[in-house]
Design an enzyme around this catalytic site. Sequence first.
Site, PDB file in Angstrom:
ATOM      1  N   GLU A 114      18.431  -4.940 -11.087  1.00 26.21           N
ATOM      2  CA  GLU A 114      17.433  -3.863 -11.090  1.00 26.21           C
ATOM      3  C   GLU A 114      16.282  -4.255 -11.996  1.00 26.21           C
ATOM      4  O   GLU A 114      16.366  -5.259 -12.731  1.00 26.21           O
ATOM      5  CB  GLU A 114      18.071  -2.556 -11.562  1.00 26.21           C
ATOM      6  CG  GLU A 114      19.141  -2.069 -10.607  1.00 26.21           C
ATOM      7  CD  GLU A 114      19.631  -0.670 -10.902  1.00 26.21           C
ATOM      8  OE1 GLU A 114      19.495  -0.220 -12.047  1.00 26.21           O
ATOM      9  OE2 GLU A 114      20.150  -0.032  -9.983  1.00 26.21           O
ATOM     10  N   HIS A 239      11.220   8.480 -13.320  1.00 27.39           N
ATOM     11  CA  HIS A 239      11.588   7.488 -12.320  1.00 27.39           C
ATOM     12  C   HIS A 239      10.383   7.287 -11.416  1.00 27.39           C
ATOM     13  O   HIS A 239       9.801   8.252 -10.938  1.00 27.39           O
ATOM     14  CB  HIS A 239      12.803   7.931 -11.505  1.00 27.39           C
ATOM     15  CG  HIS A 239      13.418   6.789 -10.766  1.00 27.39           C
ATOM     16  ND1 HIS A 239      12.831   6.227  -9.664  1.00 27.39           N
ATOM     17  CD2 HIS A 239      14.536   6.066 -11.007  1.00 27.39           C
ATOM     18  CE1 HIS A 239      13.581   5.213  -9.253  1.00 27.39           C
ATOM     19  NE2 HIS A 239      14.617   5.096 -10.053  1.00 27.39           N
ATOM     20  N   ARG A 285      10.432   0.376 -15.832  1.00 30.72           N
ATOM     21  CA  ARG A 285      10.100   1.641 -15.174  1.00 30.72           C
ATOM     22  C   ARG A 285       8.839   2.314 -15.689  1.00 30.72           C
ATOM     23  O   ARG A 285       8.089   2.901 -14.910  1.00 30.72           O
ATOM     24  CB  ARG A 285      11.241   2.637 -15.386  1.00 30.72           C
ATOM     25  CG  ARG A 285      12.364   2.350 -14.506  1.00 30.72           C
ATOM     26  CD  ARG A 285      13.389   3.414 -14.607  1.00 30.72           C
ATOM     27  NE  ARG A 285      14.479   3.003 -13.733  1.00 30.72           N
ATOM     28  CZ  ARG A 285      15.667   3.565 -13.727  1.00 30.72           C
ATOM     29  NH1 ARG A 285      15.916   4.554 -14.548  1.00 30.72           N
ATOM     30  NH2 ARG A 285      16.591   3.153 -12.914  1.00 30.72           N
TER      31      ARG A 285
END
Length: 533
Positions: A114, A239, A285
């Site tokens: 990720e 997010h 992020r």
Amino acid sequence: MKVESDFLVIGSGLAGLYFAIQAAKHGKVVIVTKQEIKESATNYAQGGIASVCSEEDTFAAHIEDTKVAGAGICHEDIVKMVVEEGPDVIKNLIDWGVQFTTSGDGDAYHLTREGGHSQRRIYHSDDLTGREIERALVAAAKSDPNIEIYEHHTAIDLITASKINRKNMPPNRCFGAHVLDNQKGTVRTFISKITLLATGGAGKVYLYTCNPDVVTGDGVAMAYRAGASIANMEFMQFHPTTLYHPQAKSFLISEAVRGEGAILRRKDGTAFMEHYHKLKDLAPRDIVARAIDNEMKTHGDDCVYLDITHKDPASIKKRFPNIYRTCLQFNLDMTKEPLPVVPATHYLCGGVASDTNGETDIQHLYAIGEVAFTGLHGANRLASNSLLEAAVFSGRAYRHAIEQLNSSSFECPEIQEWDSGTAVDSDEMVVVSQNWDEIRRCMWNYVGIVRSDKRLARAMSRVKLIQEEIVEYYWDFKVTADLIELRNIATVAELIIMCAQMRKESRGLHYNIDYPERDDIHWKKDTIVRKQF
Ligand SMILES: Cc1cc2nc3c(=O)[nH]c(=O)nc-3n(C[C@H](O)[C@H](O)[C@H](O)COP(=O)(O)OP(=O)(O)OC[C@H]3O[C@@H](n4cnc5c(N)ncnc54)[C@H](O)[C@@H]3O)c2cc1C
């Protein structure tokens, strides 16, 4: 009627259940949880849980990735501890029946990658990892005769020595909590030797969130009212990619989709992440969320697009069955068309300050999981490190609590039952819903991805006014679950704004246009607040 136990666990996500299953070997465990037992952020986690296990990977690399994401203020000892204890918690989860996805060739686990991770190190169960963890742990908890489960029960406030005026009992100690039975509308007293706050984060404080409805910051608010230290609340992670669709309730499109090669594009199809970070679509992020915010504001668009159509459709469906199926319900086929996405609140990096064993500065009160601030995440959480943190600290809290149980005396003073006084049933629930909406909208507009001193000041004065109204309402009317949550989101909103106002720099998830640079000379530290009594 009082309920007594050795361990009171408030919350039934990974943090609460991991503790409860182990503690039940040593005494009576009571779990209280707001809705059905499985309803928790854990149940919705898609991507997975990070832990080093392949030969290409090292603890040093996982530590480094965590520190890079944390933007200079991770507590290094905690990062090392959590990363190195990762393999043990994965083993425990597997022993309790969690089935992680294996690779096609043999029994080896399929590891995914990720954003921010330099290696493939994420254990997952397809794209429904949290649901699988919750399934296995709920089954283990339900089958244990030493665990009593109270569903549809909402903790209102902690019972502490200072609250019950036991000033001769230093230092401040926790004896349990007052809890509302949501269905009967009555308040019960839960008394316990050890209390574990495992109530999760606070995504619902903002208008747009991918968190489930139960995530209203209750644990942070309760601990603050009880006098515990609260830290780093300004670091709310957004997010970057939740589905932009009126009926999708901010359904999350996992970071793993970008990990498997998806590209963010503008409406006209241009890829844009190369203008923001060298890792492009796999940048941390906060960078991706801010880039999307900037693209939307610059081009006046309502969303951007996540494109994985260049990958083999069969492998997309196999790797992301839940995301694929859910998008299809909204007439979006991710194998054929880019998905419209926007950012939404996702994860709270700050919380109740706790030590290496998860204990807070109130004795016998532990805070574990997303409710806690441990120092692991610094100014930004690395993807899939939160489930890891919850399990590692839950195991440590369990071991420490057992030591306490065996070595301390637990004299409990007489505790009065909850007194509703002259409170009556509410005649105007519209006050609650109006204030809910106002706080969440105000936080989204003024305390969101990009902040300024003026917006923060405006938000603080709005929240203070609303709080005055809530306090008046709270004491006049009988408590309901909605009113408890409203009071808590107002407190958490105030704490987020307080911490954001203290930090005169931009770092990680906190970006203030009045202080756009990171200031390592003055601000390489945590923001800590405590209620003044
Ligand atoms: C959509 C989504 C995807 C995610 N994906 C990942 C991922 O892939 N990897 C990863 O590491 N992390 C992921 N996260 C974050 C991760 O899921 C959470 O940080 C983690 O599950 C938190 O666990 P917890 O046990 O601390 O809290 P939760 O799982 O949120 O559980 C909190 C519990 O407390 C209960 N509760 C709350 N207040 C009260 C109260 N007043 N009284 C009684 N009970 C109460 C709730 O009902 C719930 O049972 C994701 C989060 C979301 C929302």
